[in-house]
Design a protein around this motif. Sequence first.
Motif, short mmCIF file in Angstrom:
data_model
loop_
_atom_site.label_atom_id
_atom_site.label_comp_id
_atom_site.label_asym_id
_atom_site.label_seq_id
_atom_site.Cartn_x
_atom_site.Cartn_y
_atom_site.Cartn_z
N ASP A 130 10.42 -9.79 -5.17
CA ASP A 130 9.50 -9.48 -6.26
C ASP A 130 9.53 -8.02 -6.67
N VAL A 131 10.39 -7.23 -6.05
CA VAL A 131 10.33 -5.78 -6.20
C VAL A 131 11.54 -5.24 -6.95
N ARG A 132 11.28 -4.30 -7.88
CA ARG A 132 12.38 -3.60 -8.54
C ARG A 132 12.59 -2.24 -7.89
N GLY A 133 11.54 -1.63 -7.40
CA GLY A 133 11.62 -0.33 -6.74
C GLY A 133 11.34 -0.49 -5.27
N PRO A 134 10.81 0.55 -4.66
CA PRO A 134 10.45 0.45 -3.24
C PRO A 134 9.35 -0.61 -3.03
N ARG A 135 9.42 -1.28 -1.90
CA ARG A 135 8.40 -2.28 -1.59
C ARG A 135 7.05 -1.60 -1.44
N ARG A 136 5.99 -2.32 -1.81
CA ARG A 136 4.64 -1.80 -1.68
C ARG A 136 3.92 -2.51 -0.55
N VAL A 173 -9.65 -5.62 5.81
CA VAL A 173 -8.53 -5.90 4.93
C VAL A 173 -7.36 -6.46 5.72
N HIS A 174 -6.59 -7.26 5.04
CA HIS A 174 -5.33 -7.79 5.56
C HIS A 174 -4.24 -7.08 4.78
N THR A 175 -3.21 -6.60 5.46
CA THR A 175 -2.11 -5.91 4.78
C THR A 175 -0.81 -6.65 5.03
N TYR A 176 0.08 -6.52 4.07
CA TYR A 176 1.42 -7.07 4.21
C TYR A 176 2.34 -6.34 3.24
N TRP A 177 3.63 -6.41 3.51
CA TRP A 177 4.61 -5.79 2.62
C TRP A 177 4.97 -6.76 1.53
N GLU A 178 5.09 -6.26 0.32
CA GLU A 178 5.49 -7.04 -0.83
C GLU A 178 6.84 -7.70 -0.56
#
Length: 97
Positions: A60-66, A51-56
């Motif tokens: 694009d975020v209303r709450g905490p970043r995913r 898997v490749h991961t990255y922070w949102e």
Amino acid sequence: MTSTTRAVLHVLQEAASRRDATYGLEICRETNLGSGTVYPILTKFERLGLVHTYWEDESDVRGPRRRMYELTAEGSREAQRAAQRVAAPARRLGWAR
């Protein structure tokens, strides 16, 4: 490969088929597994290059970043191999075609 690992891989594969990434809590909901089970699997997948991961993106975020997860090319191949390994005994026993 355990059934929990296969379940997480399946959710990632479904997201990839939509050309989308997914996040950890969504995987927990989809698999009915706790975060203490899902996140170690995702960490292992990342270490193995599946898997490749990255922070949102913050815009694009209303709450905490995913933290977003998406299958790599190797991860897609491994997901297909895992699905074939699961289906092979069922075919031999006449449960599936």
